[in-house]
Design a protein around this motif. Structure first.
Motif, PDB file in Angstrom:
ATOM      1  N   GLU A   4      67.136 -27.240  25.476  1.00 23.90           N
ATOM      2  CA  GLU A   4      67.566 -28.549  24.985  1.00 23.90           C
ATOM      3  C   GLU A   4      68.970 -28.467  24.377  1.00 23.90           C
ATOM      4  OE1 GLU A   4      64.665 -27.146  24.370  1.00 23.90           O
ATOM      5  OE2 GLU A   4      63.249 -28.499  25.384  1.00 23.90           O
ATOM      6  N   ALA A   5      69.212 -27.416  23.590  1.00 28.03           N
ATOM      7  CA  ALA A   5      70.525 -27.255  22.974  1.00 28.03           C
ATOM      8  C   ALA A   5      71.594 -26.942  24.020  1.00 28.03           C
ATOM      9  CB  ALA A   5      70.478 -26.156  21.911  1.00 28.03           C
ATOM     10  N   ARG A   9      74.821 -29.220  24.872  1.00 35.27           N
ATOM     11  CA  ARG A   9      76.166 -28.646  24.829  1.00 35.27           C
ATOM     12  C   ARG A   9      76.888 -28.861  26.151  1.00 35.27           C
ATOM     13  NH1 ARG A   9      77.893 -22.293  24.874  1.00 35.27           N
ATOM     14  NH2 ARG A   9      80.090 -22.585  24.310  1.00 35.27           N
ATOM     15  N   ALA A  10      76.182 -28.658  27.255  1.00 36.69           N
ATOM     16  CA  ALA A  10      76.781 -28.875  28.568  1.00 36.69           C
ATOM     17  C   ALA A  10      77.210 -30.325  28.745  1.00 36.69           C
ATOM     18  CB  ALA A  10      75.803 -28.468  29.672  1.00 36.69           C
ATOM     19  N   LEU A 267      64.327 -16.755  40.337  1.00 34.60           N
ATOM     20  CA  LEU A 267      65.143 -16.325  39.202  1.00 34.60           C
ATOM     21  C   LEU A 267      64.718 -14.976  38.637  1.00 34.60           C
ATOM     22  CD1 LEU A 267      65.331 -19.747  37.321  1.00 34.60           C
ATOM     23  CD2 LEU A 267      67.107 -18.720  38.762  1.00 34.60           C
ATOM     24  N   LEU A 268      63.678 -14.373  39.186  1.00 35.31           N
ATOM     25  CA  LEU A 268      63.179 -13.107  38.652  1.00 35.31           C
ATOM     26  C   LEU A 268      64.249 -12.012  38.573  1.00 35.31           C
ATOM     27  CD1 LEU A 268      59.595 -12.856  40.219  1.00 35.31           C
ATOM     28  CD2 LEU A 268      60.206 -13.348  37.845  1.00 35.31           C
ATOM     29  N   PRO A 269      65.185 -11.930  39.542  1.00 33.45           N
ATOM     30  CA  PRO A 269      66.203 -10.876  39.443  1.00 33.45           C
ATOM     31  C   PRO A 269      67.073 -10.968  38.192  1.00 33.45           C
ATOM     32  CG  PRO A 269      66.143 -11.763  41.671  1.00 33.45           C
ATOM     33  CD  PRO A 269      65.286 -12.648  40.831  1.00 33.45           C
ATOM     34  N   TYR A 270      67.131 -12.157  37.576  1.00 31.92           N
ATOM     35  CA  TYR A 270      67.991 -12.339  36.409  1.00 31.92           C
ATOM     36  C   TYR A 270      67.281 -12.074  35.087  1.00 31.92           C
ATOM     37  CZ  TYR A 270      70.940 -14.668  39.868  1.00 31.92           C
ATOM     38  OH  TYR A 270      71.690 -14.957  40.975  1.00 31.92           O
ATOM     39  N   GLY A 271      65.971 -11.971  35.125  1.00 27.37           N
ATOM     40  CA  GLY A 271      65.222 -11.680  33.908  1.00 27.37           C
ATOM     41  C   GLY A 271      65.336 -12.776  32.863  1.00 27.37           C
ATOM     42  N   PRO A 272      65.277 -12.409  31.558  1.00 25.90           N
ATOM     43  CA  PRO A 272      65.298 -13.397  30.469  1.00 25.90           C
ATOM     44  C   PRO A 272      66.572 -14.234  30.418  1.00 25.90           C
ATOM     45  CG  PRO A 272      64.539 -11.257  29.675  1.00 25.90           C
ATOM     46  CD  PRO A 272      65.054 -11.038  31.062  1.00 25.90           C
ATOM     47  N   ALA A 273      67.649 -13.738  31.008  1.00 33.68           N
ATOM     48  CA  ALA A 273      68.913 -14.485  30.973  1.00 33.68           C
ATOM     49  C   ALA A 273      68.815 -15.831  31.684  1.00 33.68           C
ATOM     50  CB  ALA A 273      70.032 -13.654  31.597  1.00 33.68           C
ATOM     51  N   ALA A 274      67.814 -15.982  32.560  1.00 32.73           N
ATOM     52  CA  ALA A 274      67.655 -17.228  33.319  1.00 32.73           C
ATOM     53  C   ALA A 274      66.710 -18.216  32.643  1.00 32.73           C
ATOM     54  CB  ALA A 274      67.156 -16.917  34.718  1.00 32.73           C
ATOM     55  N   ALA A 275      66.410 -18.005  31.366  1.00 30.56           N
ATOM     56  CA  ALA A 275      65.443 -18.866  30.674  1.00 30.56           C
ATOM     57  C   ALA A 275      65.848 -20.334  30.710  1.00 30.56           C
ATOM     58  CB  ALA A 275      65.270 -18.406  29.234  1.00 30.56           C
ATOM     59  N   ASN A 276      67.124 -20.630  30.548  1.00 31.84           N
ATOM     60  CA  ASN A 276      67.553 -22.030  30.541  1.00 31.84           C
ATOM     61  C   ASN A 276      67.454 -22.670  31.915  1.00 31.84           C
ATOM     62  OD1 ASN A 276      68.061 -22.285  27.802  1.00 31.84           O
ATOM     63  ND2 ASN A 276      70.183 -21.605  27.979  1.00 31.84           N
ATOM     64  N   LEU A 277      67.621 -21.878  32.963  1.00 30.30           N
ATOM     65  CA  LEU A 277      67.435 -22.424  34.310  1.00 30.30           C
ATOM     66  C   LEU A 277      65.963 -22.719  34.567  1.00 30.30           C
ATOM     67  CD1 LEU A 277      69.949 -20.291  36.392  1.00 30.30           C
ATOM     68  CD2 LEU A 277      70.105 -22.735  35.858  1.00 30.30           C
ATOM     69  N   ARG A 282      61.687 -27.130  34.765  1.00 31.28           N
ATOM     70  CA  ARG A 282      60.559 -27.878  34.186  1.00 31.28           C
ATOM     71  C   ARG A 282      60.983 -29.288  33.769  1.00 31.28           C
ATOM     72  NH1 ARG A 282      59.554 -22.502  32.407  1.00 31.28           N
ATOM     73  NH2 ARG A 282      60.815 -22.796  30.544  1.00 31.28           N
ATOM     74  N   TYR A 283      62.202 -29.405  33.269  1.00 29.85           N
ATOM     75  CA  TYR A 283      62.723 -30.713  32.860  1.00 29.85           C
ATOM     76  C   TYR A 283      62.800 -31.680  34.049  1.00 29.85           C
ATOM     77  CZ  TYR A 283      66.353 -34.156  31.658  1.00 29.85           C
ATOM     78  OH  TYR A 283      67.065 -35.307  31.477  1.00 29.85           O
ATOM     79  N   VAL A 284      63.174 -31.157  35.194  1.00 31.82           N
ATOM     80  CA  VAL A 284      63.333 -31.991  36.383  1.00 31.82           C
ATOM     81  C   VAL A 284      62.070 -32.767  36.717  1.00 31.82           C
ATOM     82  CG1 VAL A 284      63.414 -31.742  38.910  1.00 31.82           C
ATOM     83  CG2 VAL A 284      65.268 -30.846  37.518  1.00 31.82           C
ATOM     84  N   VAL A 285      60.909 -32.149  36.528  1.00 32.59           N
ATOM     85  CA  VAL A 285      59.657 -32.808  36.914  1.00 32.59           C
ATOM     86  C   VAL A 285      58.959 -33.513  35.759  1.00 32.59           C
ATOM     87  CG1 VAL A 285      59.253 -31.318  38.894  1.00 32.59           C
ATOM     88  CG2 VAL A 285      58.371 -30.650  36.658  1.00 32.59           C
TER      89      VAL A 285
END
Length: 289
Positions: A4-5, A9-10, A267-277, A282-285
């Motif tokens: 959300e933050a 910001r974006a 997004l699994l290859p990115y690990g925790p760094a992809a949390a916002n994606l 989830r936001y999309v749906v």
């Protein structure tokens, strides 16, 4: 930073970047360009910024690419709202550009926003490597043009005159082009700016784009015009085949959830760094506008 933050910001940073870039344009066309670029969810900008962050591309450069994709998105909405297309009176809770001004001004403002996007990407301020800038320009031209978004819109218009409604496969292809390609590009752009392989991001974006359109179809059936900022119920009134008309409300909702689960797997290859994606997926749906 929470999803959300990060989204807030974006939205703020992208709007500030667009305001700065659009300030030099005067007259009715300049005013119409600013009107068209004011507000919105900024999902495409968010995807660009998050993809850039995953691939260690500087945020100031990514903001320029984010502004470029939002200019193309705004242009497409201005033209889509015209009487010769969807003939909409409201967009983002305000009068559409052709209603606020006139059709000629709307066409010119859309044209100007489209060309501004490529001006932004071609500027060395976006990236010092000319090959990177060239790839950004080339891929956006393809995704937005006659083999991408424009083709999807043409298929949508043709479907209104067709004797038989579109099949599920045909709707999927149409929306992959019309909606999906402008969601894929910002995911690609962040990787390109970081000189990385964009394949995982494109796989993510492909599933996200279809889930986004299914959510749009659900909002057209279940949404409230005050919340969405635009007319609802238009697809059913026009007798258009949509994901909802073919799958039913619950079937469409289940398909969207399945697509989001598959997108998150990408997004699994990115690990925790992809949390916002994962958050934006989830936001999309679950969004109401």
């Amino acid at each position: 930073m929470s999803f959300e933050a990060a989204l807030a910001r974006a939205q703020a940073d992208t709007q500030a970047t667009l305001d700065e870039m659009l300030a030099r344009f005067d007259g009715a066309v300049g005013d119409a360009m600013r009107h068209a670029c004011n507000g919105g969810k900024r999902l495409r900008a968010f995807l660009c910024l998050e993809s850039a962050a995953l691939h260690d591309a500087p945020r100031d450069r990514a903001l320029r690419a984010a502004a470029a994709i939002e200019c193309v998105h705004a242009y497409s909405l201005v033209h889509d709202d015209l009487p010769c297309m969807d003939d909409d009176d409201m967009r983002r809770g305000r009068p559409t550009v052709h209603r606020q001004w006139d059709e000629a001004t709307a066409v010119l403002a859309g044209d100007a926003l489209q060309t501004l996007a490529f001006e932004i990407l071609a500027d060395p301020a976006t990236h010092p490597d000319g090959a990177v800038r060239s790839e950004l320009v080339l891929t956006l031209a393809r995704d937005a043009g006659a083999a991408g978004m424009v083709r999807g819109q043409a298929l949508d218009i043709a479907a209104e005159e067709a004797e038989a409604p579109l099949s599920l496969d045909q709707i999927t292809e149409m929306q992959r082009l019309k909606t999906g390609r402008l969601l894929e590009w910002p995911c690609r752009a962040g990787a390109v700016m970081g000189r990385a392989d964009p394949a995982p991001m494109l796989d993510f974006a492909g599933h996200l784009g279809l889930a986004f359109q299914i959510a749009d179809d659900l909002l057209d059936v279940e949404g409230d015009a005050a919340a969405t900022g635009k007319a609802v119920g238009k697809d059913a009134a026009a007798g258009k085949a949509t994901f909802v008309s073919l799958l039913g409300v619950e079937g469409a909702r289940a398909r969207a959830r399945q697509l989001i689960e598959t997108a998150e797997m990408s997004l699994l290859p990115y690990g925790p760094a992809a949390a916002n994606l994962k958050g934006v997926a989830r936001y999309v749906v679950t969004r109401d506008r």
